[in-house]
Write an enzyme that holds these catalytic residues in place. Structure first.
Site, short mmCIF file in Angstrom:
data_model
loop_
_atom_site.label_atom_id
_atom_site.label_comp_id
_atom_site.label_asym_id
_atom_site.label_seq_id
_atom_site.Cartn_x
_atom_site.Cartn_y
_atom_site.Cartn_z
N HIS A 116 -6.73 -6.33 -0.69
CA HIS A 116 -4.99 -6.05 -0.67
C HIS A 116 -3.94 -6.52 0.15
O HIS A 116 -3.00 -5.69 -0.18
CB HIS A 116 -5.37 -4.13 -0.28
CG HIS A 116 -5.07 -3.65 -0.05
ND1 HIS A 116 -4.72 -2.39 -1.24
CD2 HIS A 116 -4.82 -2.94 0.98
CE1 HIS A 116 -4.15 -1.36 -0.69
NE2 HIS A 116 -3.52 -1.83 0.84
N SER A 162 0.60 -1.31 0.07
CA SER A 162 -0.03 0.38 0.15
C SER A 162 0.71 1.20 0.25
O SER A 162 1.86 1.65 -0.75
CB SER A 162 -0.93 -0.19 1.28
OG SER A 162 -1.87 0.89 0.92
N ASP A 169 -8.42 -6.07 -5.06
CA ASP A 169 -8.44 -5.08 -4.97
C ASP A 169 -8.76 -3.79 -5.49
O ASP A 169 -8.55 -3.52 -6.61
CB ASP A 169 -7.05 -4.97 -4.24
CG ASP A 169 -6.47 -3.22 -3.63
OD1 ASP A 169 -7.21 -2.78 -3.19
OD2 ASP A 169 -5.19 -3.07 -3.73
#
Length: 674
Positions: free
Chosen positions: A452, A184, A394
């Site tokens: 994710h 991320s 994601d």
């Protein structure tokens, strides 16, 4: 002579039995973790050696970084086992890497009874893994309230300081290969830290030792913010998550067009980090996702099913959380880490309240004078391989967005992947788990059935990413298609000749996905030439030492029989010289090689090189280019009043959704790029 030999062997036997397991210097003992709820129930063959605590970086502003390290206790230093260290970072900015340790790639998960339980896909079986809470103020790390980090180059400088302090405590690890991994917003952190390491290595002082950086692993990374934001609308449309007759559709198209104009202005300088891009307001692009979630909110559904989960579009969540109540086990992690007994077991000096994400850190991390990390990738790819891996479910950092910025990126002389259709399948444990593209030191991997947080969904598959970046895989043709094959722990590679040299440099490259063979740059994610894996090691140091003791006893018995034979020999036997002067050397499995000295401090002038305009990626005229990635910006809709609001109180969590409107101060955003 016999008695002297017996004495030497007796001393050697005692040293073998008394030798502690690998784990570092005396200074490291204060950081050992020996007790946690449920730890006694974990299988000894799996149970890691652990070290944790808060390292002081700068006493002048009371900055301390928390780390938690996991080592495979069965690792045999002088065998074919690994000598590598992986630093894991979660994102936010301001989200704790304990997400990684206890929800993703670490050896434990937390159950509902607040005990640690095994995660069979733990990365510590393939590498020492160190989870670091950073920047200061994140998780268990802390600093004075007015000393929060604001820029990416500051963040990198602080992390280099953390590494120096770490290696002062663990100097025996200075020769280890280093990998930087995370997900991320760590897609911003990791390239900046890697760049700082390479700059440090190029400007070493006489007493310093280079850090052996070997590769980067970035999962669902937030690397090129505006470019990735443009991928939200196509993602929703291609998966039928929004229809063209949606009442907000035209508004969304207008916002998409405004973002596209911003991206077009920057594209002229996309591969030229020496020229400052046109000033942009990234909130225009980032708020596309906010409005998409609002537009697709289903008020008629039950509360927990109203909103699409932005971290996994196949799941639902309450509105306006839209994924912030996920992963579900997060509700067990927070009380576990806020238990005072557990804090003491983790050697905390300051028993601060743990929150998954800090709104205060996020608000202070402006990054308004820092180029997005995408502009660092070309220079990094000249030195180290980079693996970008994406869970295909994601939304917030989706595959389409990553492939979009890769298509514009020029590295090692060529722009983008030359043939995006030349994908290699990835088989793990005989299952097709994804596909990959690899050229000129860059690998992109799309991983099926994952979110994710890939290690959360597919722990064992995610651990094999270390095999991919270290070259420990096979290449095969399956149905006439190139295929990369990795294996679970305990299963050896099948395709190559076995070697026993643990330090041999791998050299065989995987099949290129390039459409041409004329590239001047060699594909360079290496293929390891050893067929052994960490699983081939002894299951515990105790067993190894028992075997060694048996060898010693046999040697002693043999010497005694030789001596007895000598005493009883016939007088006519003539003593002859030995036929050869060679000796058979026995090297004990737990003998540590001689290590280098401690690291010297990182000079302030190096910090100047990291932050000055001469580095080509620091700028002072652009705001919000790499902003804290949080949902809710520029919304202006009363329906978002319930959105997560993090206060300035230390006890508030910047990623917990709440329907309570009382005593809340509205900050920019609410979703965290963890």
């Amino acid at each position: 002579m016999f008695y002297l030999s017996f004495y030497v062997l007796f001393v050697l036997t005692g040293s073998i039995l008394a030798a502690p397991p690998k784990g570092g210097s005396d200074a490291s003992k204060q950081y050992m973790v020996t007790n946690l709820p449920g730890l006694s129930e974990i299988d000894d063959g799996f149970k890691p050696l652990m070290y944790a605590g808060q390292l002081e970086l700068f006493p002048e502003n009371n900055t301390n970084y928390f780390f938690w390290k996991f080592i495979d206790a069965s690792k045999n230093v002088n065998s074919t086992s690994y000598k590598r260290t992986t630093f894991w970072l979660n994102g936010g900015p301001g989200c704790s890497s304990m997400d990684g340790a206890l929800l993703e790639s670490g050896p434990f998960r937390i159950d509902q009874s607040q005990k640690v339980v095994m995660n069979n896909g733990s990365w510590h079986k393939a590498s020492d893994v160190i989870y670091v809470d950073q920047p200061a103020g994140t998780g268990f790390s802390y600093t004075e309230q007015d000393k929060y980090v604001h820029e990416l180059y500051d963040m990198a400088f602080y992390f280099i300081k953390f590494m120096e302090k770490y290696y002062e405590i663990y100097p025996e690890e200075l020769d280890n290969e280093i990998y930087l991994a995370g997900e991320s917003y760590a897609g911003q952190y990791i390239p900046y830290i890697a760049d700082a390491i390479l700059k440090r290595n190029a400007n070493l002082q006489e007493s310093q030792k280079a850090y052996n950086l070997k590769g980067l692993l970035i999962g669902n990374g937030w690397v090129s913010p505006n470019e990735q934001s443009l991928a939200y609308m196509p993602f929703f449309l291609n998966r039928g998550l929004i229809k063209k007759n949606n009442p907000m559709f035209m508004k969304l198209l207008g916002q998409q067009e405004r973002c596209q104009r911003i991206v077009d202005k920057v594209d002229a300088h996309f591969n030229d980090k020496q020229v400052n891009p046109v000033e942009v307001d990234s909130s225009v692009c980032e708020s596309i996702l906010t409005n998409l979630l609002l537009a697709t909110n289903d008020n008629q559904a039950s509360r927990e099913q109203q909103c699409i989960n932005m971290y996994d579009y196949t799941l639902r969540d309450s509105y306006p959380s839209c994924g912030m109540n996920w992963p579900f086990e997060l509700k067990y992690v927070k009380p576990f880490l806020n238990n005072d007994d557990n804090k003491h077991d983790l050697n905390l000096k300051k028993l601060k309240t743990w929150n998954e994400c800090s709104g205060r850190v996020s608000r202070n991390f402006y990054a308004s004078n820092s180029f997005p990390s995408v502009h660092l990738l070309p220079s990094l790819l000249e030195h180290v391989p980079i693996v970008l891996f994406n869970g295909e479910n994601d939304i917030i950092c989706n595959t389409e967005g990553v492939m979009s910025y890769i298509s514009k990126l020029k590295w090692n002389g060529i722009k983008g992947f030359e043939n995006t259709d030349a994908k290699a399948d990835w088989l793990h444990d005989e299952k097709n788990v994804g596909y990959m593209l690899q050229e000129r030191n860059l690998t992109f991997i799309n991983i099926f059935n994952s979110s994710h947080m890939v290690p959360y969904d597919l722990p064992d598959v995610s651990r094999a990413l270390i095999d991919i970046i270290t070259g420990n895989f096979d290449e095969k043709k399956v149905n006439d298609k190139p295929t990369v094959v990795t294996y679970p722990l305990g299963v050896k590679r099948q395709g190559d000749v076995q070697h026993n040299d643990a330090e041999e440099t791998p050299s065989k490259a995987p099949t290129s996905t390039s459409s041409t063979a004329s590239s001047t740059t060699t594909d360079s994610i290496p293929k390891a030439s050893s067929t052994t894996t960490p699983n081939d090691e002894p299951t515990s140091n105790k067993v190894t030492r028992l075997i060694q003791l048996a060898v010693v006893i046999i040697v002693i018995w043999g010497l005694y029989m030789l001596y007895a034979s000598y005493r009883s020999r016939p007088a006519s036997i003539i003593k002859k010289p030995a036929a050869s002067g060679r000796k058979k050397n026995v090297q004990w499995a737990d003998q540590l090689p001689e290590e280098g000295g401690q690291q010297e401090g990182f000079l302030a002038k190096t910090f100047g090189k990291l932050t000055g305009n001469s580095n080509g990626y620091a700028r002072a005229d652009t705001e919000d280019y790499v902003d804290d990635i949080e949902l809710g910006e520029n919304i202006g809709d009363s329906q978002l009043d319930d959105f997560i609001i993090a206060s300035d109180d230390e006890g508030e969590d910047g990623r917990t959704a709440s329907g309570n409107d009382d005593n809340r101060s509205k900050i920019k955003g609410g979703d965290a790029i963890v």
